[in-house]
Design an enzyme around this catalytic site. Structure first.
Site, PDB file in Angstrom:
ATOM      1  N   MET A  39      -1.298   9.234  12.459  1.00 56.57           N
ATOM      2  CA  MET A  39      -2.652   9.405  11.909  1.00 56.57           C
ATOM      3  C   MET A  39      -3.395  10.503  12.670  1.00 56.57           C
ATOM      4  SD  MET A  39      -3.639   5.379  11.457  1.00 56.57           S
ATOM      5  CE  MET A  39      -2.941   4.857  13.010  1.00 56.57           C
ATOM      6  N   LYS A  57      -5.732   0.693  -2.356  1.00 53.63           N
ATOM      7  CA  LYS A  57      -6.888   1.292  -3.019  1.00 53.63           C
ATOM      8  C   LYS A  57      -7.387   0.347  -4.088  1.00 53.63           C
ATOM      9  CE  LYS A  57      -5.423   6.041  -3.364  1.00 53.63           C
ATOM     10  NZ  LYS A  57      -4.370   6.462  -4.255  1.00 53.63           N
ATOM     11  N   ASP A  88       0.844  -1.195   0.000  1.00 53.59           N
ATOM     12  CA  ASP A  88       0.000   0.000   0.000  1.00 53.59           C
ATOM     13  C   ASP A  88       0.875   1.239   0.000  1.00 53.59           C
ATOM     14  OD1 ASP A  88       0.619  -0.057   2.756  1.00 53.59           O
ATOM     15  OD2 ASP A  88      -1.114  -1.365   3.081  1.00 53.59           O
TER      16      ASP A  88
END
Ligand code: SAH
Length: 338
Positions: A254, A143, A121
């Protein structure tokens, strides 16, 4: 002999059974060759030599390939021997580090070199993948074409079924597989399915990205601990209180979307508003950007920050840009240019 040749458009015949030859076939295709294959000596016809530039003979243990050697000699066709790819049936979870290829470990590179299929990824060393894993089918699981992530259980099912088909599978992740990387879940899924699985650790952005901005997560006399938390969802009041009470470095991954909540929450929990705080975006990548502020001013100062980014809160942030760091930076650039 280590030979480099441009094989674009060249006709290459790969001989040997499909399992043993699979990696050679992919490598020659990746090098631009037009590849044909012959799986067993009984199917070999001298006419197969017409138009062929190169024969890649995979050593699959079958002794019947001698007529092929003779035909190559007679037709003046180059012949190279290729080692057989061993049956795989194995998954390696590989930590890819924060982005640059030279921050991969030797073990990670070896796993990629040997891979038949790589599931990756966007946060890992994506750019260098075709060179790092020349024999592998590369599958982006970050994705789908509709820009939706592939659900975790589907990724796990893919790892298991691909390994079961006999392939060597690499699951490449950004940073370290066990730091918010779902490595534990993938390991458990493979183990539950009876698929052998191993893990290659990686350099985690939680330590390396602050470092890229000159911020050590610990520093003698300043901070003797660091806590890595996920900012994916806002922290609870009790988490904020515990974090504020620790008195160490707080690293949030994050955490761009919840930056405002985190900063306000830590202040509410008693942390001083002038505590140094920083956001480092795109660590080790083009456009790396560091914003240094305080707990109180960071939300406004980093209002335009985007992912991927690491948030650091604590006294250690004040070490970024200190004279020691400036000296180190200038030494590093002198060494680079000399
Ligand atoms: N396993 C990874 C973390 C996965 S969570 C590791 O150990 O590094 C994804 C988060 O990591 C991002 O939202 C961001 O906070 C951080 N991250 C990963 N790579 C980064 C980079 N190059 N620069 C800044 N942050 C990064």
């Amino acid at each position: 002999m280590d030979l480099t040749a441009d094989l674009t458009g060249a006709s290459v015949l790969v001989t040997g059974n499909a399992v043993a030859a699979r990696r050679a076939v992919r490598r020659y295709r990746a090098a631009g060759a037009v590849v044909s294959t012959i799986e067993c000596p009984a199917h070999f016809r001298t006419s197969a030599m017409d138009e062929v530039l190169l024969v890649a003979a995979v050593d699959d243990g079958d002794p019947g390939w001698e007529p092929l050697r003779t035909a190559c000699r007679l037709h003046g066709v180059f012949m190279v021997s290729e080692p057989a790819a061993l049956p795989g049936r194995h998954v390696t979870l590989v930590g890819g580090g924060p982005g640059p290829v030279d921050l991969l470990t030797e073990r990670a590179k070896e796993a990629l070199r040997e891979a038949d299929v790589v599931y990756y990824d966007r946060l890992g060393p994506v750019e260098g993948l075709t060179q790092l894993a020349p024999g592998a089918l590369l599958v982006d699981v970050g994705k789908t074409p509709g820009h939706h992530k592939i659900p975790q259980h589907e990724i796990e099912a893919m790892l298991v079924s691909t390994a079961r088909s006999g392939a060597r599978v690499v699951r490449l992740k950004g940073g370290d597989p066990y730091v918010f990387g779902r490595g534990g879940e993938e390991l458990a899924a493979c183990a539950a399915a009876g698929v052998p699985v191993s893990v290659v650790p990686g350099i985690s952005s939680s330590i390396a990205v602050p470092g890229a901005a000159g911020i050590p997560v610990t520093h003698r006399g300043i901070s003797r601990m660091f806590t890595v938390v996920s900012g994916h969802a806002p922290l609870s009041d009790s988490e904020l209180e515990h974090l504020a009470g620790l008195g160490g470095t707080i690293v949030v991954l994050m955490g761009v979307g919840t930056l405002r909540d985190t900063a306000a929450g830590l202040e509410r929990a008693g942390m001083r508003a002038d505590m140094p705080a920083a956001v480092i975006e795109r660590g080790f990548r083009p456009g790396q950007r560091t914003t240094i502020a305080t707990l109180g001013t960071l939300p406004a100062a980093a209002a335009l920050a985007s992912n991927p980014a690491v948030l650091v809160i604590g006294e250690v942030v004040s070490l970024a840009g200190t004279p020691e760091q400036a000296l180190l930076d200038s030494l590093a650039s002198t060494l680079e240019t000399s």
